[in-house]
Design an enzyme around this catalytic site. Structure first.
Site, PDB file in Angstrom:
ATOM      1  N   GLU A 258      -5.219  -8.597   0.979  1.00  0.00           N
ATOM      2  CA  GLU A 258      -5.712  -8.298   2.336  1.00  0.00           C
ATOM      3  C   GLU A 258      -7.197  -8.002   2.263  1.00  0.00           C
ATOM      4  O   GLU A 258      -7.660  -7.303   1.356  1.00  0.00           O
ATOM      5  CB  GLU A 258      -5.057  -7.041   2.929  1.00  0.00           C
ATOM      6  CG  GLU A 258      -3.699  -7.227   3.507  1.00  0.00           C
ATOM      7  CD  GLU A 258      -3.152  -5.946   4.157  1.00  0.00           C
ATOM      8  OE1 GLU A 258      -3.961  -5.088   4.593  1.00  0.00           O
ATOM      9  OE2 GLU A 258      -1.926  -5.821   4.211  1.00  0.00           O
TER      10      GLU A 258
ATOM     11  N   GLU B 144       0.805  -1.229   0.000  1.00  0.00           N
ATOM     12  CA  GLU B 144       0.000   0.000   0.000  1.00  0.00           C
ATOM     13  C   GLU B 144       0.837   1.278   0.000  1.00  0.00           C
ATOM     14  O   GLU B 144       0.868   2.027   0.983  1.00  0.00           O
ATOM     15  CB  GLU B 144      -0.935   0.005   1.216  1.00  0.00           C
ATOM     16  CG  GLU B 144      -1.930  -1.130   1.226  1.00  0.00           C
ATOM     17  CD  GLU B 144      -2.984  -0.988   2.323  1.00  0.00           C
ATOM     18  OE1 GLU B 144      -2.839  -0.094   3.185  1.00  0.00           O
ATOM     19  OE2 GLU B 144      -3.947  -1.768   2.310  1.00  0.00           O
TER      20      GLU B 144
HETATM   21  C1  FCB Z   1      -3.933  -2.221   5.804  1.00  0.00           C
HETATM   22  C2  FCB Z   1      -2.480  -2.471   6.145  1.00  0.00           C
HETATM   23  C3  FCB Z   1      -2.302  -3.557   7.190  1.00  0.00           C
HETATM   24  C4  FCB Z   1      -3.323  -3.454   8.290  1.00  0.00           C
HETATM   25  C5  FCB Z   1      -4.715  -3.373   7.709  1.00  0.00           C
HETATM   26  C6  FCB Z   1      -5.806  -3.317   8.740  1.00  0.00           C
HETATM   27  O1  FCB Z   1      -4.072  -0.973   5.241  1.00  0.00           O
HETATM   28  O2  FCB Z   1      -1.806  -2.876   4.996  1.00  0.00           O
HETATM   29  O3  FCB Z   1      -0.987  -3.480   7.674  1.00  0.00           O
HETATM   30  O4  FCB Z   1      -3.046  -2.387   9.093  1.00  0.00           O
HETATM   31  O5  FCB Z   1      -4.798  -2.216   6.916  1.00  0.00           O
END
Ligand code: FCB
Length: 486
Positions: free
Chosen positions: A394, A207
């Site tokens: 994620e 990110e």
């Molecule tokens: C994302 C991050 C990860 C975690 C999640 C909840 O943006 O990549 O490290 O904090 O959020």
């Protein structure tokens, strides 16, 4: 500045928790719901044999052991030791102690029937000063972790950079300094050579929009730098490193499957008024297009965000080509939707209509819980013809968890969230969108950056007093669900 700060901090889902109401565990006593797609029960086998089922984590959020075995300091060690006591961030160093408990944690992910584990390497654990001397004990730790995964039939997926820059490099201005390119190349090369014989699945950056804006524009994350004079060069150098890192990995890891990850948000206007539609387009450009478009050879979205023209000062001959790379897959990370409307203040001329005012379901950090958004995100990104494959690297939700005396955590809402997300992914897949993996954020509860240890995303509960690991009901649901995977 404070307005822009608020807008972005909210859009990027941090620091908004106080002002919103959470609707939690609305149905705490029910059994697992059955989510159906097209009238059929959701089945893991419907996703196909090549689909990767995994859990994700990151080094700083889980490892602990910040000062042992030769590890150097990272910017997050500095941040969490700065004396701020908000949200228990000072406990970052021993939140999970994954450094000591990795065998248990790998066993737990295997027990839940996942086949893949996404973790990140701590740059300062293997290169304490960021460049130069190698810390063999740090290399040894990742060797052990990788070998443990393989012995358990778990495929390792490694991220090179998940936000924990070595402090020594930040002392030389970190991502703002163009020298980061050679520092990063050295690190990527070392990681490829040390671990590439066994790790074939790689992600370059986690990110980039989140870490450059929160850390170098608004100063709410490490290394707490502010303003466009920091953000614009940091952004350009991170965009260069994402492509350069991809090239280094592909050249040095035989049989490499290399990707990089992006934070994505569904951005919609409050209504159909042209000024609100334009406001949404600007925020969409910032949150969803800023890093992927230069990678795909489309340049930065300067039409929607004219302030990006400031990047010309940092562009060197050949950069347009250097920014491009044809990753094997793109990692998308989705958490929430934002609804925006026009606002008179530049540079974004937009403001979020916060979920609390819209009366929608929110998670513990105050963000809208909107599983359908993943379908919209997949649809949006798959429209870029250059993208060959998408992995959801994620996805998760933080709800408050309650440990009962019987050591049970009835997080049925979290289980339901993943089920709904999965049913939308399957719909997208059945419609021909090339999505081929799902990584739950996160394996265990962990340190949630500026929010400290308060929000819990894990499938495994961590009792921070004694490091006890307890599988939540959501973890048990995955265990059952994944028994059927091909
Ligand atoms: C994302 C991050 C990860 C975690 C999640 C909840 O943006 O990549 O490290 O904090 O959020």
């Amino acid at each position: 500045m404070s307005f822009i700060f608020r807008l972005f901090a909210i859009l990027l889902k941090r620091n908004a928790r106080n002002s919103v109401s959470c609707k939690l565990n609305k149905s705490i006593s029910r059994e697992f719901p059955l989510v159906e797609t097209d009238g059929m029960p959701l089945k893991a086998s419907s996703f196909g044999g090549s689909f990767s089922w995994g859990v994700a984590s990151s080094a700083f959020q889980t490892e602990g052991a910040p000062d042992v075995d030769g590890k150097g300091k990272s910017i997050w060690d500095t941040y969490t030791r700065s004396g701020k006591k908000n949200r228990n961030i000072e406990h970052a160093s021993d939140t999970n102690n994954f450094y000591y408990h990795y065998k248990t944690d790998v066993r737990l992910l295997k027990e839940m029937n996942f086949g893949s584990f996404r973790f990140s390497l701590s740059w300062s654990r293997i290169l304490p000063k960021g460049t130069g001397t190698i810390n063999q004990k740090g290399i040894g730790f990742y060797n052990n972790l990788i070998d443990t995964c393989l012995e358990n039939n778990i495929t390792p997926w490694a991220t090179l950079y998940h936000w924990d820059l070595p402090q020594s490099l930040q002392d030389k201005k970190g991502w703002v300094n163009r020298d980061i390119i050679s520092w990063f190349e050295e690190y990527a090369y070392l990681a490829a050579k040390q671990f590439g014989d066994r790790v074939k699945n790689w992600m370059v950056l986690n990110e980039p929009m989140a870490f450059t804006s929160l850390g170098y524009l608004f100063g709410v994350h490490a290394p707490e730098k502010h303003g466009f004079r920091n953000f614009i060069p940091a952004m350009h150098h991170a965009a260069l490193c994402q492509a350069i890192g991809g090239r280094v990995l592909r050249e040095n890891v035989p049989g490499c499957n290399v990707g990089t990850t992006f934070s994505c948000s569904v951005v919609e206007p409050i209504d159909n008024q042209p000024k609100n539609i334009k406001a949404a387009a600007r925020i969409d450009a910032a949150l969803n297009r800023l890093y992927i478009e230069p990678l795909l050879g489309m340049g930065y979205p300067v039409n929607e965000l004219p302030f990006l023209k400031g990047v010309s000062k940092y562009i060197k001959e050949g950069d347009f080509e250097r920014l491009k790379f044809d990753f094997d897959f793109i990692g998308l990370q989705y958490y929430y939707r934002v609804i925006v409307k026009h606002h008179r203040l530049p540079p974004f001329n937009a403001i979020e209509v916060r979920p609390a005012f819209r009366g929608v379901l929110t998670n513990e950090m105050g963000f809208e819980v909107y599983p359908k958004g993943i379908y919209k995100i997949l649809d949006k990104y798959s429209a870029y013809p250059q993208i060959k494959k998408i992995i959801i690297t994620e996805s998760g939700v933080c709800y408050m968890d309650f440990l009962t005396s019987g050591k049970v955590i009835k997080d049925y809402d979290r289980a339901e969230y993943h089920q709904q997300i999965l049913s939308y992914i399957l719909k997208a897949k059945n419609e021909g969108i090339p999505v081929d993996g799902y990584f739950v954020w996160s394996l265990t509860d962990n340190f949630e950056w500026g929010e400290g240890i308060v929000p819990r995303f894990g499938l495994i509960y961590i009792d921070y007093h004694n490091q006890m690991r307890i599988m939540k009901e959501s973890g048990k649901w995955f265990k059952k669900f994944l028994m059927d995977k091909e």
